[in-house]
Enzyme design. Structure first.
Site, PDB file in Angstrom:
ATOM      1  N   LYS A  82       0.796  -1.235   0.000  1.00 25.86           N
ATOM      2  CA  LYS A  82       0.000   0.000   0.000  1.00 25.86           C
ATOM      3  C   LYS A  82       0.825   1.280   0.000  1.00 25.86           C
ATOM      4  O   LYS A  82       0.384   2.305  -0.511  1.00 25.86           O
ATOM      5  CB  LYS A  82      -0.954   0.001   1.197  1.00 25.86           C
ATOM      6  CG  LYS A  82      -2.081  -1.001   1.046  1.00 25.86           C
ATOM      7  CD  LYS A  82      -3.101  -0.864   2.158  1.00 25.86           C
ATOM      8  CE  LYS A  82      -4.353  -1.651   1.806  1.00 25.86           C
ATOM      9  NZ  LYS A  82      -5.449  -1.429   2.751  1.00 25.86           N
ATOM     10  N   GLY A  86      -5.813   3.173  17.530  1.00 26.47           N
ATOM     11  CA  GLY A  86      -4.913   2.613  16.534  1.00 26.47           C
ATOM     12  C   GLY A  86      -4.485   3.648  15.516  1.00 26.47           C
ATOM     13  O   GLY A  86      -5.186   4.647  15.280  1.00 26.47           O
ATOM     14  N   ALA A  87      -3.305   3.428  14.957  1.00 21.39           N
ATOM     15  CA  ALA A  87      -2.777   4.326  13.924  1.00 21.39           C
ATOM     16  C   ALA A  87      -2.067   3.512  12.845  1.00 21.39           C
ATOM     17  O   ALA A  87      -1.136   3.974  12.199  1.00 21.39           O
ATOM     18  CB  ALA A  87      -1.834   5.351  14.541  1.00 21.39           C
ATOM     19  N   GLY A 139      -2.658   0.809   9.343  1.00 19.58           N
ATOM     20  CA  GLY A 139      -3.197   1.044   8.002  1.00 19.58           C
ATOM     21  C   GLY A 139      -4.678   1.390   8.005  1.00 19.58           C
ATOM     22  O   GLY A 139      -5.086   2.427   7.468  1.00 19.58           O
ATOM     23  N   TYR A 155     -13.651  -7.773  10.945  1.00 24.09           N
ATOM     24  CA  TYR A 155     -14.832  -8.451  10.397  1.00 24.09           C
ATOM     25  C   TYR A 155     -14.799  -9.954  10.666  1.00 24.09           C
ATOM     26  O   TYR A 155     -15.715 -10.681  10.304  1.00 24.09           O
ATOM     27  CB  TYR A 155     -14.991  -8.156   8.899  1.00 24.09           C
ATOM     28  CG  TYR A 155     -13.719  -8.296   8.099  1.00 24.09           C
ATOM     29  CD1 TYR A 155     -13.289  -9.525   7.642  1.00 24.09           C
ATOM     30  CD2 TYR A 155     -12.940  -7.180   7.823  1.00 24.09           C
ATOM     31  CE1 TYR A 155     -12.124  -9.647   6.924  1.00 24.09           C
ATOM     32  CE2 TYR A 155     -11.756  -7.290   7.109  1.00 24.09           C
ATOM     33  CZ  TYR A 155     -11.353  -8.531   6.657  1.00 24.09           C
ATOM     34  OH  TYR A 155     -10.185  -8.657   5.955  1.00 24.09           O
ATOM     35  N   GLY A 188     -16.703  -4.407  10.754  1.00 31.10           N
ATOM     36  CA  GLY A 188     -15.925  -3.997   9.581  1.00 31.10           C
ATOM     37  C   GLY A 188     -16.371  -4.597   8.259  1.00 31.10           C
ATOM     38  O   GLY A 188     -15.778  -4.301   7.224  1.00 31.10           O
TER      39      GLY A 188
HETATM   40  P1  NDP Z   1      -1.681  -2.596  11.060  1.00 33.16           P
HETATM   41  O1  NDP Z   1      -0.654  -3.584  11.439  1.00 33.16           O
HETATM   42  O2  NDP Z   1      -1.360  -1.583  10.030  1.00 33.16           O
HETATM   43  O3  NDP Z   1      -2.162  -1.809  12.365  1.00 33.16           O
HETATM   44  C1  NDP Z   1      -2.507  -2.496  13.542  1.00 33.16           C
HETATM   45  C2  NDP Z   1      -2.852  -1.504  14.621  1.00 33.16           C
HETATM   46  O4  NDP Z   1      -3.230  -2.214  15.790  1.00 33.16           O
HETATM   47  C3  NDP Z   1      -1.701  -0.597  15.030  1.00 33.16           C
HETATM   48  O5  NDP Z   1      -2.174   0.668  15.383  1.00 33.16           O
HETATM   49  C4  NDP Z   1      -1.136  -1.338  16.239  1.00 33.16           C
HETATM   50  O6  NDP Z   1      -0.391  -0.514  17.110  1.00 33.16           O
HETATM   51  C5  NDP Z   1      -2.436  -1.759  16.896  1.00 33.16           C
HETATM   52  N1  NDP Z   1      -2.257  -2.834  17.851  1.00 33.16           N
HETATM   53  C6  NDP Z   1      -1.930  -4.133  17.622  1.00 33.16           C
HETATM   54  N2  NDP Z   1      -1.853  -4.810  18.776  1.00 33.16           N
HETATM   55  C7  NDP Z   1      -2.132  -3.924  19.774  1.00 33.16           C
HETATM   56  C8  NDP Z   1      -2.219  -4.002  21.195  1.00 33.16           C
HETATM   57  N3  NDP Z   1      -2.014  -5.153  21.828  1.00 33.16           N
HETATM   58  N4  NDP Z   1      -2.546  -2.888  21.880  1.00 33.16           N
HETATM   59  C9  NDP Z   1      -2.772  -1.736  21.253  1.00 33.16           C
HETATM   60  N5  NDP Z   1      -2.694  -1.593  19.913  1.00 33.16           N
HETATM   61  C10 NDP Z   1      -2.385  -2.665  19.186  1.00 33.16           C
HETATM   62  O7  NDP Z   1      -2.965  -3.450  10.600  1.00 33.16           O
HETATM   63  P2  NDP Z   1      -4.219  -2.981   9.737  1.00 33.16           P
HETATM   64  O8  NDP Z   1      -4.535  -1.584  10.046  1.00 33.16           O
HETATM   65  O9  NDP Z   1      -3.999  -3.366   8.329  1.00 33.16           O
HETATM   66  O10 NDP Z   1      -5.348  -3.953  10.302  1.00 33.16           O
HETATM   67  C11 NDP Z   1      -5.920  -3.762  11.575  1.00 33.16           C
HETATM   68  C12 NDP Z   1      -7.253  -4.500  11.636  1.00 33.16           C
HETATM   69  O11 NDP Z   1      -8.163  -3.916  10.706  1.00 33.16           O
HETATM   70  C13 NDP Z   1      -7.177  -5.977  11.253  1.00 33.16           C
HETATM   71  O12 NDP Z   1      -8.012  -6.697  12.125  1.00 33.16           O
HETATM   72  C14 NDP Z   1      -7.739  -6.016   9.860  1.00 33.16           C
HETATM   73  O13 NDP Z   1      -8.345  -7.239   9.549  1.00 33.16           O
HETATM   74  C15 NDP Z   1      -8.748  -4.901   9.903  1.00 33.16           C
HETATM   75  N6  NDP Z   1      -9.017  -4.284   8.613  1.00 33.16           N
HETATM   76  C16 NDP Z   1     -10.316  -4.110   8.254  1.00 33.16           C
HETATM   77  C17 NDP Z   1     -10.636  -3.496   7.070  1.00 33.16           C
HETATM   78  C18 NDP Z   1     -12.066  -3.339   6.709  1.00 33.16           C
HETATM   79  O14 NDP Z   1     -12.354  -2.938   5.583  1.00 33.16           O
HETATM   80  N7  NDP Z   1     -12.979  -3.607   7.583  1.00 33.16           N
HETATM   81  C19 NDP Z   1      -9.604  -2.982   6.157  1.00 33.16           C
HETATM   82  C20 NDP Z   1      -8.257  -3.191   6.646  1.00 33.16           C
HETATM   83  C21 NDP Z   1      -7.993  -3.830   7.831  1.00 33.16           C
HETATM   84  P3  NDP Z   1       1.230  -0.400  16.974  1.00 33.16           P
HETATM   85  O15 NDP Z   1       1.528   0.925  16.426  1.00 33.16           O
HETATM   86  O16 NDP Z   1       1.697  -0.537  18.368  1.00 33.16           O
HETATM   87  O17 NDP Z   1       1.709  -1.546  16.106  1.00 33.16           O
END
Ligand code: NDP
Length: 287
Positions: A72, A132-133, A135, A235, A256
């Site tokens: 991406k 969260g921050a 993707g 989701y 989602g």
């Molecule tokens: P990323 O890896 O880009 O981001 C994950 C996020 O979760 C980061 O902010 C990360 O924080 C945080 N995180 C993970 N573990 C913890 C924890 N234990 N405590 C606090 N924060 C945590 O993943 P994506 O953004 O791609 O995906 C995230 C979710 O979104 C997934 O479940 C995915 O399936 C879903 N998704 C849904 C979509 C939709 O259309 N509905 C589209 C894309 C994704 P850190 O900065 O610390 O890593």
């Protein structure tokens, strides 16, 4: 089965892995329903091969493609033009190829805004708490700020995506009317206060996703209040622990699934100019 001819246009998904994706079924079904002569395939392409893949697709005249992880960010750099949302986030999930000119868009945030609106929830001019921050969270943050959400408090752990988020937050405060603030989770009272006067709480993290369905990002359920709409980007499962507990506290909730559907619909519109027949797609692939 589909009648493929010498005129059939190509749409596709690039990323790795891609085999699990619902996008091929969603887009091929939509094309069939509308009689559009495209076929949508999934190609497993690692990040370092993205430049070669793009060169090939451009040469072969593909109409457009989606990009999933891990492509991406690099795809944004390979495009000739970049939409405002993709420029701010540095990421894209959609490329449109207009006679060799590639434009990058991000439709995940568009999908989120539509999914929320279809729940009958109006967040324009309101306050949002976003957890969260990564993707998905960034796509939501940028689109919500561009579309007129008044205030967004973003929470992320400090040694994660925090630094990258600081840059995006600065751009949004400069370029939009939305007041965006970045916090870590250190002081739970900051989170509680933010949720207290938010219209919407969004889990943009992967916490609670299968197989870790016993986990939740909001441990203290007394932070929920009945005027709060709680949205989870996850989701799988359809109802996370967060959503179950929010519901028990009297909140309205959304998952989602339709965000995923509507990001697809937004990409489809960019490529074909047509509205995806979402009710048919919902019934066949999202029920
Ligand atoms: P990323 O890896 O880009 O981001 C994950 C996020 O979760 C980061 O902010 C990360 O924080 C945080 N995180 C993970 N573990 C913890 C924890 N234990 N405590 C606090 N924060 C945590 O993943 P994506 O953004 O791609 O995906 C995230 C979710 O979104 C997934 O479940 C995915 O399936 C879903 N998704 C849904 C979509 C939709 O259309 N509905 C589209 C894309 C994704 P850190 O900065 O610390 O890593």
């Amino acid at each position: 089965s589909k009648h493929i001819t010498g005129h059939t246009g190509l749409l596709c998904l690039l990323g790795s892995p891609v085999a699990h994706s619902v996008s091929p079924e969603m887009h091929n079904e939509a094309c069939d329903q509308l009689g559009l002569d495209y076929t949508y395939l999934a190609f497993d392409v690692p990040e370092e091969k993205m430049p070669e893949a793009v060169q090939g697709l451009r040469t072969m005249g593909a109409r457009g493609w989606n990009i999933t992880m891990p492509g991406k960010n690099i795809m944004c750099k390979l495009a000739d033009k970049v939409s405002p949302a993709s420029e701010i986030s540095g990421a894209c999930n959609t490329i449109v190829n207009d006679n060799g000119v590639l434009t990058a868009y991000t439709t995940d945030g568009v999908g989120f805004m539509r999914a929320v609106a279809e729940n009958g929830v109006d967040i324009i001019g309101k306050k949002m708490t976003l957890l969260g921050a990564g993707g998905a969270a960034t796509a939501i943050l940028v689109q919500a700020a561009l579309d007129g959400v008044a205030e967004i408090n973003v929470f992320n752990v400090r040694d994660g995506f925090f630094t990258r988020a600081e840059e995006i937050v600065a751009k949004l405060n400069e370029r939009t009317k939305c007041k965006v603030t970045l916090h870590d989770y250190e002081d739970p009272e900051v989170l509680r206060a933010s949720i207290a006067d938010s219209a919407i709480l969004v889990n943009g993290t992967s916490v609670g996703m299968a197989p870790n369905t016993d986990r939740t990002i909001i441990i203290d359920t007394s932070m929920f209040h009945k005027d709060l709409f709680v949205f989870d980007v996850i989701y799988n499962p359809k109802e996370t622990r967060l959503l179950r507990e929010a519901k028990e506290a009297g909140c309205r909730t959304g998952n989602g699934m339709y965000m995923l559907l509507y990001q697809g619909a937004a990409s489809f519109k960019l490529w074909t100019g047509e509205d995806m027949p979402v009710e048919i797609i919902k019934e066949k692939y999202f029920s």
